[in-house]
Design a protein around this motif. Structure first.
Motif, PDB file in Angstrom:
ATOM      1  N   VAL A 296       0.846  -1.196   0.000  1.00 54.75           N
ATOM      2  CA  VAL A 296       0.000   0.000   0.000  1.00 54.75           C
ATOM      3  C   VAL A 296       0.877   1.240   0.000  1.00 54.75           C
ATOM      4  O   VAL A 296       1.842   1.338   0.770  1.00 54.75           O
ATOM      5  CB  VAL A 296      -0.918   0.016   1.243  1.00 54.75           C
ATOM      6  CG1 VAL A 296      -1.788   1.269   1.244  1.00 54.75           C
ATOM      7  CG2 VAL A 296      -1.784  -1.235   1.281  1.00 54.75           C
ATOM      8  N   GLN A 297       0.538   2.193  -0.858  1.00 49.45           N
ATOM      9  CA  GLN A 297       1.282   3.437  -0.919  1.00 49.45           C
ATOM     10  C   GLN A 297       0.579   4.484  -0.060  1.00 49.45           C
ATOM     11  O   GLN A 297      -0.623   4.720  -0.192  1.00 49.45           O
ATOM     12  CB  GLN A 297       1.386   3.932  -2.362  1.00 49.45           C
ATOM     13  CG  GLN A 297       2.466   4.967  -2.551  1.00 49.45           C
ATOM     14  CD  GLN A 297       2.849   5.136  -4.007  1.00 49.45           C
ATOM     15  OE1 GLN A 297       3.141   6.248  -4.428  1.00 49.45           O
ATOM     16  NE2 GLN A 297       2.870   4.065  -4.762  1.00 49.45           N
ATOM     17  N   VAL A 298       1.340   5.068   0.857  1.00 47.67           N
ATOM     18  CA  VAL A 298       0.795   6.106   1.728  1.00 47.67           C
ATOM     19  C   VAL A 298       1.645   7.359   1.613  1.00 47.67           C
ATOM     20  O   VAL A 298       2.803   7.303   1.186  1.00 47.67           O
ATOM     21  CB  VAL A 298       0.755   5.649   3.206  1.00 47.67           C
ATOM     22  CG1 VAL A 298      -0.129   4.423   3.373  1.00 47.67           C
ATOM     23  CG2 VAL A 298       2.155   5.379   3.738  1.00 47.67           C
ATOM     24  N   GLY A 299       1.069   8.467   2.001  1.00 48.32           N
ATOM     25  CA  GLY A 299       1.824   9.715   2.076  1.00 48.32           C
ATOM     26  C   GLY A 299       2.548  10.055   0.796  1.00 48.32           C
ATOM     27  O   GLY A 299       1.992   9.978  -0.303  1.00 48.32           O
ATOM     28  N   ASP A 300       3.827  10.371   0.940  1.00 44.42           N
ATOM     29  CA  ASP A 300       4.624  10.860  -0.171  1.00 44.42           C
ATOM     30  C   ASP A 300       5.379   9.713  -0.850  1.00 44.42           C
ATOM     31  O   ASP A 300       6.614   9.693  -0.895  1.00 44.42           O
ATOM     32  CB  ASP A 300       5.594  11.930   0.334  1.00 44.42           C
ATOM     33  CG  ASP A 300       6.184  12.750  -0.810  1.00 44.42           C
ATOM     34  OD1 ASP A 300       5.625  12.688  -1.922  1.00 44.42           O
ATOM     35  OD2 ASP A 300       7.193  13.437  -0.577  1.00 44.42           O
ATOM     36  N   GLY A 301       4.642   8.744  -1.364  1.00 48.05           N
ATOM     37  CA  GLY A 301       5.250   7.652  -2.120  1.00 48.05           C
ATOM     38  C   GLY A 301       5.860   6.546  -1.296  1.00 48.05           C
ATOM     39  O   GLY A 301       6.623   5.738  -1.823  1.00 48.05           O
ATOM     40  N   VAL A 302       5.559   6.463  -0.007  1.00 48.56           N
ATOM     41  CA  VAL A 302       6.093   5.394   0.847  1.00 48.56           C
ATOM     42  C   VAL A 302       5.232   4.145   0.679  1.00 48.56           C
ATOM     43  O   VAL A 302       4.001   4.206   0.812  1.00 48.56           O
ATOM     44  CB  VAL A 302       6.120   5.819   2.324  1.00 48.56           C
ATOM     45  CG1 VAL A 302       6.562   4.666   3.204  1.00 48.56           C
ATOM     46  CG2 VAL A 302       7.029   7.022   2.508  1.00 48.56           C
ATOM     47  N   GLN A 303       5.857   3.016   0.393  1.00 48.00           N
ATOM     48  CA  GLN A 303       5.128   1.765   0.245  1.00 48.00           C
ATOM     49  C   GLN A 303       5.270   0.914   1.508  1.00 48.00           C
ATOM     50  O   GLN A 303       6.377   0.666   1.982  1.00 48.00           O
ATOM     51  CB  GLN A 303       5.622   0.963  -0.955  1.00 48.00           C
ATOM     52  CG  GLN A 303       4.759  -0.261  -1.267  1.00 48.00           C
ATOM     53  CD  GLN A 303       5.329  -1.121  -2.383  1.00 48.00           C
ATOM     54  OE1 GLN A 303       6.257  -1.902  -2.157  1.00 48.00           O
ATOM     55  NE2 GLN A 303       4.784  -0.983  -3.575  1.00 48.00           N
ATOM     56  N   LEU A 304       4.141   0.479   2.051  1.00 48.74           N
ATOM     57  CA  LEU A 304       4.113  -0.368   3.241  1.00 48.74           C
ATOM     58  C   LEU A 304       3.492  -1.711   2.885  1.00 48.74           C
ATOM     59  O   LEU A 304       2.553  -1.779   2.081  1.00 48.74           O
ATOM     60  CB  LEU A 304       3.292   0.290   4.354  1.00 48.74           C
ATOM     61  CG  LEU A 304       3.710   1.691   4.804  1.00 48.74           C
ATOM     62  CD1 LEU A 304       2.747   2.214   5.861  1.00 48.74           C
ATOM     63  CD2 LEU A 304       5.130   1.687   5.342  1.00 48.74           C
ATOM     64  N   LYS A 305       4.004  -2.768   3.494  1.00 50.93           N
ATOM     65  CA  LYS A 305       3.424  -4.096   3.307  1.00 50.93           C
ATOM     66  C   LYS A 305       2.639  -4.474   4.554  1.00 50.93           C
ATOM     67  O   LYS A 305       3.126  -4.309   5.677  1.00 50.93           O
ATOM     68  CB  LYS A 305       4.524  -5.127   3.032  1.00 50.93           C
ATOM     69  CG  LYS A 305       5.212  -4.930   1.687  1.00 50.93           C
ATOM     70  CD  LYS A 305       6.309  -5.952   1.470  1.00 50.93           C
ATOM     71  CE  LYS A 305       7.010  -5.715   0.141  1.00 50.93           C
ATOM     72  NZ  LYS A 305       8.132  -6.667  -0.065  1.00 50.93           N
TER      73      LYS A 305
END
Length: 335
Positions: A296-305
């Motif tokens: 999932v991409q959140v905020g300023d282009g940060v990808q979290l799993k």
């Protein structure tokens, strides 16, 4: 106790193992993990005396081996278990286990304990991979070595067999009271089986600690990524609290990190709920049976799993609400 001090090994002009230090405790199972070419097998070969070392010392009880005074393999009382089993094809199971044994009572004991009683007269060619590995282990333990080296002993076996056999091997080592160094490329195997885990990178030991410590408080971003799915979320560390765009979370500073940090998040540290006004957008999703893994991409282009129940469904491109759900402290690295 096996002690390794400042051990280095060169292949020509290339340093393959660099300044290794470790001590193997009584009946301890120490797992060594790392990417291909990081020096895992070279370390085992050096400890067994199969290759010369460039610097350092290996000692155990009444012997000490250095580059100038090497101790040959037959003087080290070391047992080895290989990934290809290394059994004599022309000998029976019993003959393999009893090879060069004066007292065969221990061989009988381990044949029974490892479930090989019915295969005493069988030749290796008629055995399954798991049975061959049990024979190799029984042979090694029956010779009562001071310590055992295992070089990816389960790499040639299927996943279901690996899961059960890894525990059989651990239990057998504990029952025999013999310490072991076990090399693997399987992070799950290392974390579940080892009393301690050593993570190698480019011939150097980046961290050596309990599985829990290595996973929850990795010494470096490399260790964090190597031991499992790792995401890093920017935040600000104040004391033991990290403020992030997903809310506050308890933090552990790594190497005195402070101020602007990247918070280590594992997939189980996060929650995901489909929401049209959510704070994240699904990049991709992988179905795992009883769970789903989302990026999932959140905020300023940060990808979290994030890992969820298989019942939670969201398609790529859908908006979701993300949150930090863990209550245990998370590792925070300087940005």
């Amino acid at each position: 106790m096996l002690n390794v001090r400042n051990l280095s090994v060169d292949y020509g002009s290339t340093r393959v193992v660099d300044n290794l230090n470790l001590a193997l405790g009584k009946d301890e199972v120490l797992m060594l993990v790392g990417p291909t070419g990081c020096g895992k097998t070279t370390i085992l070969q050096a400890l067994a005396g199969l290759i010369p070392v460039t610097e350092g010392e290996i000692s155990l009880g009444n012997w000490s081996s250095t580059p100038k005074r090497p101790v040959p393999p037959e003087k080290r009382n070391v047992g080895m278990v290989f990934q290809d089993f290394a059994l004599f094809p022309h000998l029976t199971v019993q003959e393999n286990v009893c090879f060069r044994l004066k007292d065969t009572s221990l061989a009988d004991h381990w044949l029974k304990l490892l479930g090989l009683e019915a295969f005493r007269q069988a030749k290796p060619a008629s055995l399954s991979g798991g049975q061959k590995q049990r024979v190799a282990l029984a042979r090694t333990i029956a010779h009562q070595p001071a310590f055992i080296l295992l070089d990816e002993p389960l790499s040639n076996l299927d996943a279901a067999l690996k899961d059960s056999l890894r525990w059989e091997i651990r239990e057998a080592l504990k029952a025999a009271g013999i310490p072991a160094i076990w090399v693997t490329h399987d992070q799950e195997e290392a974390l579940s089986i080892g009393d301690r885990v050593g993570i190698l990178n480019g011939g150097k030991l980046e961290q050596l600690d309990s599985p829990e410590k290595c996973f929850a408080e990795p010494a470096s971003r490399f260790v964090a990524r190597f031991l499992g799915e790792a995401s890093f979320l920017p935040g600000v560390l104040d004391g033991r609290q990290v403020t992030t765009e997903l809310g506050p979370a308890p933090g552990i500073p790594i190497d005195d990190a402070r101020g602007a940090v990247d918070l280590l998040l594992r997939p189980d540290d996060l929650s995901l709920v489909p929401s049209e006004i959510g704070n994240g957008v699904v990049d991709w999703v992988r179905y795992e049976g009883c769970s789903r893994l989302y990026a999932v991409q959140v905020g300023d282009g940060v990808q979290l799993k994030v890992r969820t129940s298989h019942e939670v469904q969201a398609e790529p491109g859908a908006r979701v609400q993300m949150g930090i759900t863990t209550t245990h402290p998370l590792a925070a690295f300087s940005r």
